[in-house]
Write a protein that holds these residues in place. Structure first.
Motif, PDB file in Angstrom:
ATOM      1  N   GLY A 104       0.748  -1.244   0.000  1.00 19.14           N
ATOM      2  CA  GLY A 104       0.000   0.000   0.000  1.00 19.14           C
ATOM      3  C   GLY A 104       0.773   1.286   0.000  1.00 19.14           C
ATOM      4  O   GLY A 104       0.186   2.343   0.229  1.00 19.14           O
ATOM      5  N   ALA A 105       2.075   1.249  -0.283  1.00 17.67           N
ATOM      6  CA  ALA A 105       2.854   2.503  -0.300  1.00 17.67           C
ATOM      7  C   ALA A 105       4.183   2.281  -1.008  1.00 17.67           C
ATOM      8  O   ALA A 105       4.534   1.162  -1.400  1.00 17.67           O
ATOM      9  CB  ALA A 105       3.089   3.004   1.134  1.00 17.67           C
ATOM     10  N   HIS A 106       4.931   3.379  -1.110  1.00 17.27           N
ATOM     11  CA  HIS A 106       6.242   3.328  -1.754  1.00 17.27           C
ATOM     12  C   HIS A 106       7.290   2.600  -0.926  1.00 17.27           C
ATOM     13  O   HIS A 106       8.346   2.229  -1.442  1.00 17.27           O
ATOM     14  CB  HIS A 106       6.729   4.755  -2.020  1.00 17.27           C
ATOM     15  CG  HIS A 106       7.050   5.519  -0.773  1.00 17.27           C
ATOM     16  ND1 HIS A 106       6.080   5.898   0.136  1.00 17.27           N
ATOM     17  CD2 HIS A 106       8.231   5.955  -0.258  1.00 17.27           C
ATOM     18  CE1 HIS A 106       6.638   6.539   1.144  1.00 17.27           C
ATOM     19  NE2 HIS A 106       7.938   6.585   0.930  1.00 17.27           N
ATOM     20  N   LYS A 107       7.042   2.376   0.350  1.00 17.68           N
ATOM     21  CA  LYS A 107       8.073   1.850   1.250  1.00 17.68           C
ATOM     22  C   LYS A 107       8.616   0.490   0.822  1.00 17.68           C
ATOM     23  O   LYS A 107       9.775   0.172   1.086  1.00 17.68           O
ATOM     24  CB  LYS A 107       7.526   1.748   2.677  1.00 17.68           C
ATOM     25  CG  LYS A 107       7.116   3.072   3.305  1.00 17.68           C
ATOM     26  CD  LYS A 107       8.301   3.959   3.616  1.00 17.68           C
ATOM     27  CE  LYS A 107       7.877   5.196   4.409  1.00 17.68           C
ATOM     28  NZ  LYS A 107       9.009   6.081   4.724  1.00 17.68           N
ATOM     29  N   ILE A 108       7.791  -0.318   0.159  1.00 15.26           N
ATOM     30  CA  ILE A 108       8.249  -1.636  -0.267  1.00 15.26           C
ATOM     31  C   ILE A 108       9.430  -1.526  -1.229  1.00 15.26           C
ATOM     32  O   ILE A 108      10.257  -2.448  -1.320  1.00 15.26           O
ATOM     33  CB  ILE A 108       7.081  -2.424  -0.924  1.00 15.26           C
ATOM     34  CG1 ILE A 108       7.433  -3.905  -1.096  1.00 15.26           C
ATOM     35  CG2 ILE A 108       6.645  -1.797  -2.227  1.00 15.26           C
ATOM     36  CD1 ILE A 108       7.570  -4.681   0.179  1.00 15.26           C
ATOM     37  N   ASN A 109       9.571  -0.396  -1.931  1.00  9.30           N
ATOM     38  CA  ASN A 109      10.651  -0.235  -2.909  1.00  9.30           C
ATOM     39  C   ASN A 109      12.021  -0.382  -2.269  1.00  9.30           C
ATOM     40  O   ASN A 109      12.909  -1.037  -2.820  1.00  9.30           O
ATOM     41  CB  ASN A 109      10.561   1.136  -3.594  1.00  9.30           C
ATOM     42  CG  ASN A 109       9.277   1.323  -4.366  1.00  9.30           C
ATOM     43  OD1 ASN A 109       8.720   0.369  -4.902  1.00  9.30           O
ATOM     44  ND2 ASN A 109       8.779   2.550  -4.418  1.00  9.30           N
ATOM     45  N   HIS A 110      12.220   0.261  -1.108  1.00 12.68           N
ATOM     46  CA  HIS A 110      13.541   0.140  -0.486  1.00 12.68           C
ATOM     47  C   HIS A 110      13.625  -1.023   0.487  1.00 12.68           C
ATOM     48  O   HIS A 110      14.705  -1.531   0.747  1.00 12.68           O
ATOM     49  CB  HIS A 110      13.966   1.450   0.195  1.00 12.68           C
ATOM     50  CG  HIS A 110      13.140   1.862   1.354  1.00 12.68           C
ATOM     51  ND1 HIS A 110      12.177   2.845   1.286  1.00 12.68           N
ATOM     52  CD2 HIS A 110      13.128   1.439   2.644  1.00 12.68           C
ATOM     53  CE1 HIS A 110      11.612   3.004   2.462  1.00 12.68           C
ATOM     54  NE2 HIS A 110      12.161   2.157   3.308  1.00 12.68           N
ATOM     55  N   CYS A 111      12.485  -1.456   1.024  1.00 10.73           N
ATOM     56  CA  CYS A 111      12.525  -2.574   1.975  1.00 10.73           C
ATOM     57  C   CYS A 111      13.009  -3.859   1.314  1.00 10.73           C
ATOM     58  O   CYS A 111      13.766  -4.627   1.919  1.00 10.73           O
ATOM     59  CB  CYS A 111      11.168  -2.774   2.618  1.00 10.73           C
ATOM     60  SG  CYS A 111      10.778  -1.515   3.854  1.00 10.73           S
ATOM     61  N   LEU A 112      12.590  -4.115   0.083  1.00  9.43           N
ATOM     62  CA  LEU A 112      13.094  -5.285  -0.627  1.00  9.43           C
ATOM     63  C   LEU A 112      14.608  -5.222  -0.772  1.00  9.43           C
ATOM     64  O   LEU A 112      15.310  -6.222  -0.556  1.00  9.43           O
ATOM     65  CB  LEU A 112      12.433  -5.401  -2.006  1.00  9.43           C
ATOM     66  CG  LEU A 112      10.969  -5.821  -2.023  1.00  9.43           C
ATOM     67  CD1 LEU A 112      10.416  -5.725  -3.441  1.00  9.43           C
ATOM     68  CD2 LEU A 112      10.788  -7.225  -1.470  1.00  9.43           C
ATOM     69  N   GLY A 113      15.124  -4.044  -1.127  1.00 13.10           N
ATOM     70  CA  GLY A 113      16.572  -3.883  -1.271  1.00 13.10           C
ATOM     71  C   GLY A 113      17.298  -4.059   0.044  1.00 13.10           C
ATOM     72  O   GLY A 113      18.363  -4.706   0.117  1.00 13.10           O
TER      73      GLY A 113
END
Length: 412
Positions: A104-113
């Motif tokens: 539900g947000a942009h946060k997944i973009n860096h969390c995967l990395g």
């Protein structure tokens, strides 16, 4: 100050946008820096070295591309908010739909990395802070996906406001640590998480949730979030055959904003606008308008614009949006402000609530309170611009998490 684009990113669908790089000491101009605490400095050096090695590996980029497409649902689309634009009059408002990402947000973009980096370094656990809970949910999701333990520190005020995200983190297997010190919000959660990390440096990785903190976090999170700007630039050109006049994003620490800005950082004719929380008013103590009302200072191991109290300590701050109530801001944003490459405005709690309801009622999209600040600014500026002008707003998150809180504040 330079930008870079890693050559190994060219075959991952949308190439990552150029990002602004710090110098060897972690500074963007006079902002940023490296931690001085000896044990933490050693741990962060390990993270920095691991990050630089990771982004050179074709296997990493292939895995990130696979996860973006099949797990996150990227690319997120751009949507022309026609009814909202007509309601406001003037400029046309477009939305980069990061709210449609998994979690539900942009946060997944860096969390995967960050979790992939933790695995590369042989860590078994990730530790982090969260404000609105979106970073906590995204990190817990990535940790569950990759088989790592996850510990999230969250202020008691935010736990109360963001109950749905608290439940999600627990369901995903994260250990939630309530933080009651001080104001019981985001700053205190960061302090608590860092203290916990100090006790587990060998086995854990601190996965920060924004472009804040000491090096290498501002650069690292910017790198992973730059996919937003890369996609947005290509999509907007394809959709309209031109670039937007302004790109607009809410800003607390600044990860979603730098993600969007990165796609347009070399386009001088595109205004980059960060919208911070004016809370109950800039003439009151109840805001978190760091760029508007702050001074150059230091917080949690890095230099940036910061709101200080009468004793020179980080001031208590207020925002209706839990993800924005932080008294500092990312050093790259501080640099962009001073070099006039980006501009920083604000929206009050009331304007945020109005934008939340307007987007819900005119477009059938319920936005996060954080993102509603950016929508509020777009709604304010649109009537002053010609109809052919185009505004691109980063709709950084969806508002499911905020619904109970909203219903306690307004009468439907």
């Amino acid at each position: 100050m330079t930008t870079h684009q890693n050559n190994t990113t060219q075959n991952i669908g949308y190439a990552l946008a150029p990002i602004i790089l710090p110098d060897d000491n972690g500074f963007f101009g006079e902002f940023g820096g490296k931690i001085q605490h000896p044990e933490l400095a050693k741990a962060l050096q390990e993270i920095e070295q691991g990050f630089r090695e990771l982004i050179q590996e074709p296997e990493f980029h292939a895995e990130m591309q696979r996860l973006r497409q099949t797990f996150v649902g990227r690319p997120s689309p751009i949507y022309h908010a026609r009814r909202l634009s007509e309601h406001c009059g003037g400029a046309q408002i477009y939305l980069k739909r990061e709210d449609l990402n998994h979690t539900g947000a942009h946060k997944i973009n860096h969390c995967l990395g960050e979790v992939l980096l933790a695995k590369k370094l042989g860590k078994t656990k990730v530790i982090a802070e969260t404000g609105a809970g979106q970073h906590g949910v995204a990190l817990a999701t990535a940790a569950a996906l990759m088989g790592l333990k996850c510990e999230i520190h969250m202020g008691i005020v935010d736990i109360q406001k963001e109950a749905p995200n608290v439940s999600r983190m627990k369901i995903l297997g994260a250990k939630l640590v309530p933080v009651s010190e001080g104001a019981g919000t985001l700053k205190e959660a960061v302090d608590s998480a860092f203290n916990a990390y100090l006790k587990e440096l060998d086995t854990s990785l601190f996965a920060i949730g924004s472009v804040v903190g000491p090096a290498p976090y501002p650069e690292m999170v910017s790198y992973f979030q730059s996919i937003v700007g890369s996609e947005a630039r290509a999509q907007f050109l394809e959709m309209t055959n031109q670039l937007p006049d302004k790109v607009i994003a809410c800003i607390g620490g600044g990860s979603n904003a730098i993600g969007l800005f990165s796609g347009f950082i070399t386009d001088e004719n595109v205004d980059k606008v960060g919208v911070e929380p004016a809370g109950k008013g800039l003439d009151t103590p109840y805001h978190a308008a760091t760029m508007t009302k702050g001074v150059k200072g230091e917080i949690q191991g890095f230099k940036c614009y910061v709101l200080l109290d009468e004793n020179g300590n980080p001031a208590p701050v207020h925002s209706i949006a839990s993800g924005l109530d932080y008294p500092g801001v990312g050093p790259v944003h501080s640099y962009l402000k001073d070099t006039k490459q980006a501009f920083y405005e604000s929206a009050t709690d009331d304007e945020c609530l109005d934008a939340f309801m307007a987007l819900s009622r005119f477009e059938g999209i319920i936005p996060a309170l954080e993102s509603s600040h950016a929508v509020a600014y777009a709604m304010k500026i649109a009537p002053t611009l010609p109809k052919e002008a185009k505004l691109l707003v980063n709709l950084s998150g969806r508002g499911d998490k905020d619904i109970d809180f909203i219903l306690s504040k307004i009468e439907l």
